[in-house]
Design an enzyme around this catalytic site. Structure first.
Site, short mmCIF file in Angstrom:
data_model
loop_
_atom_site.label_atom_id
_atom_site.label_comp_id
_atom_site.label_asym_id
_atom_site.label_seq_id
_atom_site.Cartn_x
_atom_site.Cartn_y
_atom_site.Cartn_z
N GLN A 204 0.81 -1.23 0.00
CA GLN A 204 0.00 0.00 0.00
C GLN A 204 0.83 1.26 0.00
O GLN A 204 0.29 2.36 -0.13
CB GLN A 204 -0.94 0.02 1.22
CG GLN A 204 -2.00 -1.06 1.22
CD GLN A 204 -3.00 -0.93 0.06
OE1 GLN A 204 -3.17 0.14 -0.53
NE2 GLN A 204 -3.66 -2.03 -0.27
N CYS A 365 -9.21 -8.79 4.06
CA CYS A 365 -8.07 -9.72 4.26
C CYS A 365 -7.27 -9.33 5.49
O CYS A 365 -6.03 -9.42 5.50
CB CYS A 365 -7.15 -9.77 3.05
SG CYS A 365 -7.97 -10.36 1.59
N1 PMP Z 1 -0.30 -6.62 1.79
C1 PMP Z 1 -1.09 -5.55 1.73
C2 PMP Z 1 -0.92 -4.44 2.74
C3 PMP Z 1 -2.05 -5.45 0.73
O1 PMP Z 1 -2.85 -4.39 0.67
C4 PMP Z 1 -2.18 -6.49 -0.20
C5 PMP Z 1 -3.23 -6.43 -1.28
N2 PMP Z 1 -4.48 -6.03 -0.84
C6 PMP Z 1 -1.33 -7.59 -0.10
C7 PMP Z 1 -0.40 -7.61 0.90
C8 PMP Z 1 -1.38 -8.71 -1.08
O2 PMP Z 1 -1.04 -8.25 -2.34
P1 PMP Z 1 -1.23 -9.16 -3.65
O3 PMP Z 1 -2.65 -9.65 -3.58
O4 PMP Z 1 -1.00 -8.23 -4.77
O5 PMP Z 1 -0.25 -10.27 -3.56
#
Ligand code: PMP
Length: 559
Positions: A204, A365
């Site tokens: 982020q 998530c």
């Molecule tokens: N860490 C953070 C802080 C995130 O915002 C995200 C994506 N929402 C992720 C990890 C995972 O990223 P990716 O799905 O692109 O692997």
């Protein structure tokens, strides 16, 4: 684009021009993924049309050209984050894969039972679950750093928790729920003080701040291109060369080897040792085309504009009655998570969706963070510098209407479902209702009106056994059998009003039917006649499927 201008910048995102013209869409889900920069789309298409070949291994002109375009981007990324060497830039699928790589290749070989990995309460699952898996594999212990009232990692508590047992500090630079910049410089210093290595999740932060991995002196820094106006499926693991050299490969196969024979295989040098198989070539090349947006001369005015949006949106949101931010004070980037009174977060998000405003609702998530706030989810509005003040005004206007109850409580003139129509299931009537409602806005209104017709199940009578697995909101289903008619009657309830409305629709097909009739019914045909599925996000769509599956399961037990 040489300098940032807000109108010019917005014009460089074709999807915004199109969706805005077709449907007036306002996109406020940038923390999930950003829209794609025109140059990224163009470069990706050009690559396939003009330069496509595999990289590194071809002995022909086209392959050399593809390899050059591919490797140039590695150098550009090295420059972007000020890594010492291009060998420290490893291509991954994204942040998640980069963290998994570190967990398996660094964690498995350098950590052992009892060693501590310190994360924070506000991590994305991508920075929790790989460590939990490692804990299961080798018995490392996970420690959690608490947050202060503003949602940043609490430095005072961190001094206590980051002890000599800590071998790895793995924390986010900016949380995808809170939007505050964590004091990572101090935290890295604390970790180094006890001899621990450090991993920073920059998913982020990469699009909002200048990153200098040498100044930070972190051991690993990870991010995804799709959060920086670039392609999906490509991300970066930065790792200090001396650590990467000692780590074993992640995956095995072509590209990552020097020599293979049946008596033994030797591995390639960095960075290729970690890049088994044909890489996401077009992803890398596409990423190269958005990097110009992050040069200091562009990023600085861009983030200044972003700050103005942030302040404006924050002030606007504070005027919504009943709106509560998860943490105190304005975020550092325009990313806002909040609840509104007793409105379910899904209901807020579907309402906004019906008005053409895309936001995220749910746990983002980050379930452990939601547990901390004793919430099952929140609404998240996340802006990018292509958003406008007028879009924020529209959001605030719609939220005010929602809170005042003007919208969902308004009875539509032509369609008035009666309680009777629900108690006496009549699919034809439901189909008529939805056919008359010829826009998502009207259909959404109908769902919310129908929700009112579902009698609530008393809280004491809802048991965990009645919970429907697979719904993002808490939803319950109970069944009873009429021994004379052999018909089944269902009681259903959900925290989310939108799900209650959908339950009424589903029950119109299943209420007071025999188990045989229920099993024989074609629900997908019914839903396609209502014209609803294309408007339901996967979580709500899956919710519908979960409710139907549960009904069918219960019916099957009466066969
Ligand atoms: N860490 C953070 C802080 C995130 O915002 C995200 C994506 N929402 C992720 C990890 C995972 O990223 P990716 O799905 O692109 O692997």
């Amino acid at each position: 684009m040489n300098t940032f201008s807000e109108t010019e910048f917005r014009r460089k995102f074709p999807i915004l021009q199109k969706l805005n013209k077709d449907s007036g869409l306002i996109y406020f889900d940038n923390a999930a993924t950003t829209q794609k920069y025109k140059a990224v789309i163009k470069t990706s298409q050009n690559f396939y049309q003009e330069s496509n070949a595999n990289v590194h291994r071809g002995s022909h002109f086209l392959s050399a050209k593809a390899t050059e375009s591919f490797e140039i981007v590695r150098l550009q990324v090295q420059k972007l984050i000020n890594a010492k060497s291009a060998k420290e830039i490893i291509w991954t699928k994204g942040t998640t894969e980069a963290i998994n790589l570190v967990a398996q290749c660094f964690g498995l070989t350098n950590l052992s039972a009892g060693d501590e990995i310190v994360v924070s309460q506000a991590e994305h699952h991508a920075n929790i679950v790989p460590w939990q898996n490692l804990a299961n594999q080798i018995g490392v212990v996970i420690k959690v750093l608490p947050l202060d009232k503003c949602g940043r990692i609490d430095l005072v508590q961190a001094q206590r928790i980051i002890s000599s047992k800590c071998k790895l500090l793995a924390i986010n630079h900016i949380s995808n729920v809170i939007g505050k910049i964590n004091p990572i410089e101090q935290l890295i210093a604390l970790a180094k003080g006890v001899g621990a290595k450090t991993l920073i999740d920059g998913a982020q932060s990469i699009a909002h701040t200048i990153i200098d991995v040498q100044a930070l002196d972190c051991d690993f820094y990870v991010f995804s291109a799709h959060k920086m106006y670039g392609p999906t499926g490509i991300g970066v693991l930065f790792g200090k060369q001396e650590l990467l050299e000692k780590m074993p490969p992640y995956q095995f196969g072509g590209e990552m080897i020097k020599k293979v024979s049946f008596t033994g295989t030797t591995y390639n040098t960095l960075p290729h040792k970690f890049e088994a198989g044909t890489p996401n070539i077009v992803g890398v090349v596409g990423l190269g085309s958005c990097l110009e947006l992050f040069s200091p001369s562009f990023l600085t005015p861009m983030t200044e504009y972003e700050q103005r949006l942030c302040q404006y949106a924050y002030q606007g949101l504070t005027t919504i009655p009943g709106l509560e931010f998860l943490v105190e004070q304005q975020p550092d980037i325009p990313l806002f998570s909040f609840t509104i009174n007793d409105l379910h977060h899904h209901d807020v998000a579907t309402f906004l969706d019906s008005k053409g405003i895309a936001v995220r609702s749910g746990h983002h998530c980050a379930m452990p963070l939601m547990d901390l706030f004793k919430l099952d989810g929140s609404v998240r509005v996340s802006l990018a510098p292509y958003n406008t003040f007028a879009e924020i005004d529209e959001l605030i206007k719609q939220l005010k209407l929602l809170v005042q109850g003007d919208e969902t409580d308004q009875t539509s003139t032509s369609i008035k479902p009666s309680l009777e129509s629900i108690n006496t299931p009549d699919q034809t009537q439901i189909i008529n209702l939805f056919n008359k409602a010829n826009s998502w806005d009207l259909k959404h209104r109908q769902i919310m009106l129908l929700a009112k017709q579902l009698p609530r199940i008393d809280k004491q009578q809802r048991t965990d056994d009645d919970l429907i697995n697979g719904c993002e909101s808490n939803s319950w289903l109970q069944v009873s059998l009429d021994l004379t008619t052999k018909q089944l009657s269902f009681m259903a309830d959900s925290d989310a009003k939108v799900i209650r409305g959908l339950m009424v629709i589903i029950l119109s097909a299943y209420q007071h039917k025999t188990a045989e009739q229920i099993i024989a019914f074609d629900i997908s045909n019914f839903f396609s006649q209502l014209g609803l599925m294309q408007h339901l996000s996967p979580s709500r769509g899956n919710g519908v499927r979960a409710i139907v599956e549960r009904i069918e399961q219960l019916a099957a037990s009466y066969l």
